[in-house]
Structures are given as structure tokens and as C-alpha cells.
Design a protein around this motif. Structure first.
Motif, PDB file in Angstrom:
ATOM      1  N   GLU A 101       0.840  -1.205   0.000  1.00 37.56           N
ATOM      2  CA  GLU A 101       0.000   0.000   0.000  1.00 37.56           C
ATOM      3  C   GLU A 101       0.876   1.255   0.000  1.00 37.56           C
ATOM      4  OE1 GLU A 101      -2.654   2.265   3.361  1.00 37.56           O
ATOM      5  OE2 GLU A 101      -2.995   0.104   3.140  1.00 37.56           O
ATOM      6  N   GLY A 102       2.001   1.196   0.695  1.00 30.76           N
ATOM      7  CA  GLY A 102       2.927   2.318   0.723  1.00 30.76           C
ATOM      8  C   GLY A 102       3.892   2.358  -0.441  1.00 30.76           C
ATOM      9  N   LYS A 103       3.753   1.419  -1.395  1.00 30.69           N
ATOM     10  CA  LYS A 103       4.582   1.342  -2.601  1.00 30.69           C
ATOM     11  C   LYS A 103       6.044   1.047  -2.291  1.00 30.69           C
ATOM     12  CE  LYS A 103       0.739   2.664  -4.402  1.00 30.69           C
ATOM     13  NZ  LYS A 103      -0.225   1.624  -4.869  1.00 30.69           N
ATOM     14  N   LEU A 104       6.308   0.366  -1.172  1.00 26.74           N
ATOM     15  CA  LEU A 104       7.681   0.020  -0.823  1.00 26.74           C
ATOM     16  C   LEU A 104       8.257  -0.956  -1.852  1.00 26.74           C
ATOM     17  CD1 LEU A 104       6.771   1.399   1.811  1.00 26.74           C
ATOM     18  CD2 LEU A 104       8.100  -0.324   3.061  1.00 26.74           C
ATOM     19  N   ASP A 105       9.578  -0.959  -1.955  1.00 26.74           N
ATOM     20  CA  ASP A 105      10.236  -1.823  -2.935  1.00 26.74           C
ATOM     21  C   ASP A 105      10.091  -3.299  -2.591  1.00 26.74           C
ATOM     22  OD1 ASP A 105      11.607   0.177  -4.708  1.00 26.74           O
ATOM     23  OD2 ASP A 105      12.493   0.755  -2.803  1.00 26.74           O
ATOM     24  N   ALA A 106      10.270  -3.633  -1.308  1.00 23.80           N
ATOM     25  CA  ALA A 106      10.287  -5.056  -0.949  1.00 23.80           C
ATOM     26  C   ALA A 106      10.035  -5.259   0.532  1.00 23.80           C
ATOM     27  CB  ALA A 106      11.639  -5.669  -1.330  1.00 23.80           C
ATOM     28  N   THR A 127       0.212 -10.646  -2.663  1.00 22.62           N
ATOM     29  CA  THR A 127       0.448  -9.290  -3.156  1.00 22.62           C
ATOM     30  C   THR A 127       0.612  -9.328  -4.676  1.00 22.62           C
ATOM     31  OG1 THR A 127       2.809  -9.588  -2.698  1.00 22.62           O
ATOM     32  CG2 THR A 127       1.497  -8.466  -1.011  1.00 22.62           C
ATOM     33  N   ASN A 128       0.737  -8.142  -5.272  1.00 20.17           N
ATOM     34  CA  ASN A 128       0.821  -8.068  -6.730  1.00 20.17           C
ATOM     35  C   ASN A 128       2.099  -7.417  -7.256  1.00 20.17           C
ATOM     36  OD1 ASN A 128      -1.880  -9.131  -7.311  1.00 20.17           O
ATOM     37  ND2 ASN A 128      -2.597  -7.242  -6.342  1.00 20.17           N
ATOM     38  N   ARG A 129       2.682  -6.489  -6.494  1.00 23.24           N
ATOM     39  CA  ARG A 129       3.785  -5.702  -7.047  1.00 23.24           C
ATOM     40  C   ARG A 129       5.034  -5.704  -6.170  1.00 23.24           C
ATOM     41  NH1 ARG A 129       0.999  -1.981 -10.438  1.00 23.24           N
ATOM     42  NH2 ARG A 129       2.951  -1.232 -11.330  1.00 23.24           N
ATOM     43  N   ILE A 130       4.882  -5.741  -4.875  1.00 19.26           N
ATOM     44  CA  ILE A 130       6.021  -5.567  -3.981  1.00 19.26           C
ATOM     45  C   ILE A 130       6.992  -6.746  -4.066  1.00 19.26           C
ATOM     46  CG2 ILE A 130       4.935  -6.652  -1.940  1.00 19.26           C
ATOM     47  CD1 ILE A 130       6.198  -4.274  -0.322  1.00 19.26           C
ATOM     48  N   TYR A 162       3.958   2.270  -8.333  1.00 15.78           N
ATOM     49  CA  TYR A 162       4.974   1.448  -8.993  1.00 15.78           C
ATOM     50  C   TYR A 162       5.018   1.761 -10.481  1.00 15.78           C
ATOM     51  CZ  TYR A 162       4.970  -1.397  -4.715  1.00 15.78           C
ATOM     52  OH  TYR A 162       5.072  -1.831  -3.418  1.00 15.78           O
ATOM     53  N   LYS A 163       6.230   1.792 -11.020  1.00 15.61           N
ATOM     54  CA  LYS A 163       6.392   2.061 -12.450  1.00 15.61           C
ATOM     55  C   LYS A 163       6.606   0.782 -13.246  1.00 15.61           C
ATOM     56  CE  LYS A 163       8.360   6.658 -11.615  1.00 15.61           C
ATOM     57  NZ  LYS A 163       8.293   6.608 -10.147  1.00 15.61           N
ATOM     58  N   GLY A 164       6.768  -0.327 -12.567  1.00 16.80           N
ATOM     59  CA  GLY A 164       6.959  -1.608 -13.234  1.00 16.80           C
ATOM     60  C   GLY A 164       6.394  -2.717 -12.373  1.00 16.80           C
ATOM     61  N   LEU A 166      13.691  -1.112  -8.234  1.00 20.00           N
ATOM     62  CA  LEU A 166      14.992  -0.641  -7.741  1.00 20.00           C
ATOM     63  C   LEU A 166      15.825   0.055  -8.822  1.00 20.00           C
ATOM     64  CD1 LEU A 166      15.924  -3.785  -5.610  1.00 20.00           C
ATOM     65  CD2 LEU A 166      15.281  -1.530  -4.719  1.00 20.00           C
ATOM     66  N   GLY A 167      15.351   0.028 -10.062  1.00 19.46           N
ATOM     67  CA  GLY A 167      16.114   0.640 -11.136  1.00 19.46           C
ATOM     68  C   GLY A 167      17.371  -0.132 -11.476  1.00 19.46           C
ATOM     69  N   LEU A 168      17.314  -1.449 -11.383  1.00 18.64           N
ATOM     70  CA  LEU A 168      18.463  -2.309 -11.675  1.00 18.64           C
ATOM     71  C   LEU A 168      18.271  -2.982 -13.028  1.00 18.64           C
ATOM     72  CD1 LEU A 168      18.817  -4.023  -8.175  1.00 18.64           C
ATOM     73  CD2 LEU A 168      20.346  -2.287  -9.134  1.00 18.64           C
ATOM     74  N   ARG A 169      19.352  -3.136 -13.752  1.00 15.82           N
ATOM     75  CA  ARG A 169      19.284  -3.757 -15.073  1.00 15.82           C
ATOM     76  C   ARG A 169      19.007  -5.259 -14.962  1.00 15.82           C
ATOM     77  NH1 ARG A 169      23.656  -6.804 -16.437  1.00 15.82           N
ATOM     78  NH2 ARG A 169      25.468  -6.685 -15.065  1.00 15.82           N
TER      79      ARG A 169
END
Length: 439
Positions: free
Chosen positions: A46-51, A85-88, A420-422, A429-432
Motif C-alpha cells: 500500500e505504501g509502494k515500498l520496494d520489498a 500481493t501483486n507488485r512488492i 509502482y512504475k513496473g 529498484l532501477g536495476l538492469r
């Protein structure tokens, strides 16, 4: 340009504070309730945390944290949280000293597939000051600190080789021709090293992220070298801004020797804020927590970090400098931090736990949402962190306060995302995505 923070949360039962489970409104058996963890993961999402992050240990004794005595296997737990969950992202700890590379590679690849690319592996070499972990695995002694890191380097090379053993498009599944996979795109690794011999290939294909994200927490010299070579996210818990800046600078400066750039590794500082709508309310929450802590329990827990020294044998009024300390082959950075606090602050044995624990051991993390956000912004601005690992003193309270009161302030200041953008942890995290070595 404003730098966007990375934010994760460390989940352990009803919270990291040793007295949290004794609070009247807290669920005392949270560490063994999968629905509780699912709710915590959903709150973090809900807070859009990374993980969300789950730690582990492979032995228990009378000094263990209450929530470590009775808890789930981390890999199984993050799979359950991922399904809820769906995104985290979901990150679990697993040891390179007491695991097999093939089994671990398969576990985390499976989790990455199940969650659609949201898995992370926190690589640990396992601290074992008492030798109990070694005994649980049929060994007479624990592997020495520096040797554990040499083993870990080979271990992770094998794991990542296995993750690459199937190229991205290896599975054709052509019903017309009957060709299920392209034999030219599967690669046994035929590894023969000092510690491991593994043929491969892995019996599961390449994952949505290419490879799960590598987390690591070592702060010692070998730990930093290992992190600079391999880690993508490093978790640290420095007690003051200057120490955090020094660690950040030193670790980032190690990256070029491995052909890496600073943005290829994120450093997260562990924080345990106590949040109130006023400073007074926050201080009252901290007081209630500390009153729930039994002094003997705190000293027992701390004894587990300092080897064979039983701190309960000393009067709480004894100056900590008078304890018969002995060097330990455990978490070197933690032991060194404790020794530095004793040398610089001269606490008593009774004061020591409060000074070294993560549960708001410094006044800067006790305050209003604005004060907490100010401090977080400051640490990122001056090069002490790329983000933070929230270590809640009490759950669900601390996580709820952070998501509902602190995160909106960070979002308003454009320091953290509003959505979330992805879909994958790497995208968060913006990692390749690692390129398959055989491609």
C-alpha cells in the motif's frame, strides 16, 4: 534532480524490539501466523515500498530473540507473501555456508517465477558465535570468518551460472515439430571448484528478472569486497551519520575494480523509528516499549552477539569495560560496533542493549512524521544512504505509522514514488536485467 529513495521493510513477528510481544494489543504469536505476514506485506505494498525482507538463523538457544525461536522458513514465507500481493518485492535470507548451490538456485528461481519477477536473495555466510549452527549440520566446528566469504564467492558464482544455464528463449514448445526446447540453448556449467562440484543445468528455466536480485549485509573487509563484487542491494545499520557516510563512500569506491558503476549497487541503512503525531507521543511509545522489556532478556539476547560472554552474570551497574570480552568469529561488524560504543560512551552493562539495539537507539529516530522524513532526506542528501530498511520496533504499529504518516511526506517532497512504475523488483529498484552469459 531529486533522488528517489529505495524503501524496504524487515519483518520479524510482532517487531524487532524484544519487548514488543508483551504489549497488550500486540499479537504474541505473529511469527507463526502466515496471515499476519500477508497483511504486513499488503500494508507495505500500500505504501509502494520496494520489498519486504525476511531474515533467518539456523540455530536457536536461550539467548535468541523470541520471534526467532518459532518461525517459518524464509523461502516458504516469502512465497506465501508473494501470492498475497501483486507488485512488492519479496526477499529472503539463505546461507552460503549451510546450503547447496543447486538447491538454493532452484528455490529462488522458482520463487521468481511464482511471483512474476519479484524475488530477492539475501546472501549471508552465517554468523555462529556459539557453534550451535555447525552442530545442527553435523559439523564439529564453524567455518572461519574469512574462509566463509571465499566459500560464498564460489557459491554465488555457481548459483548465477545455474540461473544462466537456460537462455531466455530456450523453451520452444513447438507442437507441430515436437521440439520442446532448443538443445543449443541449454548449458551445463560443469563447475569444479575448491568447495563445490556442480554439473547443471538447473531444472527450471531463466526467470522473469533474468536473475533474482542479490542482497547482502556484510560490513567487514571481506564482506565489503564480496558486496562490491556481487551485491545489488546492501543493508547496513550504522548508528550515526558520519559512520554511514564513511561506509557509503568506501563501498561505492570499491565498485570500479569490478567494472561496476555506483548506481549498480544501492546501500540501505536500517532504521527503527518510533513515530508519533507529536514528539511527546513518540517518546511515550518508546517508554512503553522499554517498560515491556525484561532486563535479563535484553542481556541474554546481547550475549548471543558477543560469543561466550554471559552478560547476565554481571550486575547491570557494572561498567561494560570491566566485562571479560573475547574476540568472536561471528558478525565482525556488530562486535566491532559494540566495542566502539563501550570505548567511546562507557555504558554500564544494563545500558548496553539500549545503545546497540536497532529499536530507536538514537533520539533522531524518535519523533513526528515530519522529523523522521527530514532525517531520512538528510541522510540521502549527504551521501549516507540510497534508501532505508525499515526495522519496525513493533508490528503492525510501526509499519502502519510509516506507510500512513511518513511515506506521504516523502511522496509530497518527490523523494519517493506515488505508484509502482513496473512489475518486477529490478524495475522498482532501477536495476538492469543481467544479460545471459551464453546469449
Amino acid at each position: 534532480m531529486t533522488k528517489e529513495m529505495k524503501l524496504t521493510v524487515y519483518l520479524v513477528g510482532s517487531g524487532m524490539h524484544l519487548g514488543s510481544w508483551r504489549l497488550p494489543h500486540v499479537q504474541a504469536d505473529a511469527s507463526i501466523d502466515v496471515n499476519f505476514y500477508r497483511e504486513m506485506a499488503r500494508k507495505a505494498e500500500e505504501g509502494k515500498l520496494d520489498a519486504v525482507f525476511i531474515a533467518d538463523s539456523l540455530a536457536i538457544d536461550e539467548n535468541s530473540h523470541p520471534h526467532i525461536l518459532n518461525r517459518f522458513d524464509p523461502a516458504i514465507l516469502i512465497t506465501a507473501m508473494g501470492a498475497a500481493t501483486n507488485r512488492i518485492g519479496v526477499v529472503a535470507t539463505a546461507s552460503t555456508t549451510y546450503s547447496e548451490p543447486y538447491v538454493l538456485a532452484r528455490q529462488f528461481a522458482s520463487i521468481d517465477h511464482v511471483t512474476g519477477g519479484r524475488a530477492g536473495w539475501n546472501v549471508v555466510t552465517t554468523a555462529d558465535a556459539t557453534g550451535r549452527t555447525a552442530q545442527n549440520f553435523g559439523r564439529t566446528s564453524h567455518v572461519k570468518h574469512d574462509d566463509r566469504y571465499q566459500m560464498a564467492e564460489e557459491f554465488i558464482d555457481v548459483v548465477q551460472g545455474l540461473w544462466d544455464s537456460w537462455e531466455d528463449d530456450a523453451f520452444i514448445r513447438d507442437k507441430e515439430t515436437g521440439q520442446f526446447y532448443d538443445e543449443q540453448k541449454v548449458h551445463p556449467i560443469h563447475h569444479k571448484g575448491t568447495y563445490f562440484q556442480v554439473r547443471g543445468p538447473l531444472n527450471i528455466g531463466r526467470t522473469p528478472q533474468g536473475q533474482p536480485v542479490i542482497f547482502q549485509a556484510g560490513s567487514s573487509e571481506p564482506g565489503q569486497q564480496f558486496a562490491a563484487r556481487t551485491a545489488e542491494v546492501v543493508f547496513s545499520h550504522k548508528k550515526d551519520l558520519q559512520s554511514a557516510q564513511a561506509f557509503y563512500k568506501e563501498l561505492k569506491e570499491r565498485l570500479p575494480q569490478f567494472g561496476r558503476r555506483p548506481n549498480e549497487l544501492h546501500i540501505l541503512q536500517g532504521i527503527s523509528p518510533v513515530i508519533g503525531r507529536t514528539k511527546k507521543e513518540a517518546q511515550e511509545k518508546k517508554r512503553q516499549l522499554d517498560e515491556a522489556l525484561l532486563p535479563e532478556q535484553a542481556l541474554k539476547f546481547l550475549s548471543g552477539y558477543v560469543g561466550n560472554v554471559d552478560l547476565t552474570a554481571y550486575s547491570p551497574d557494572t561498567p561494560a569495560k570491566e566485562v571479560a570480552w573475547t574476540e568472536v568469529d561471528s558478525i565482525q561488524s556488530d562486535f566491532e560496533t559494540i566495542m566502539r560504543i563501550i570505548d567511546e560512551q562507557n555504558p554500564t552493562v544494563g545500558e548496553l542493549y539500549a545503545k546497540v539495539s536497532n529499536a530507536a537507539s538514537h533520539d533522531r529516530w524518535i519523533g513526528t512524521p515530519e522529523q523522521i522524513a527530514d532525517e531520512m532526506e538528510k541522510w540521502v542528501d549527504v551521501g549516507a544512504a540510497d534508501g532505508f530498511m525499515l526495522i519496525p520496533a513493533v508490528l503492525p504499529d510501526t509499519l502502519k505509522d510509516f506507510v500512513e504518516l511518513v511515506v506521504p511526506i516523502l511522496q509530497e517532497r518527490k523523494l519517493f514514488r506515488t505508484d509502482y512504475k513496473g512489475n518486477t523488483l529490478r524495475e522498482h529498484l532501477g536495476l538492469r536485467v543481467p544479460v545471459n552469459r551464453y546469449q
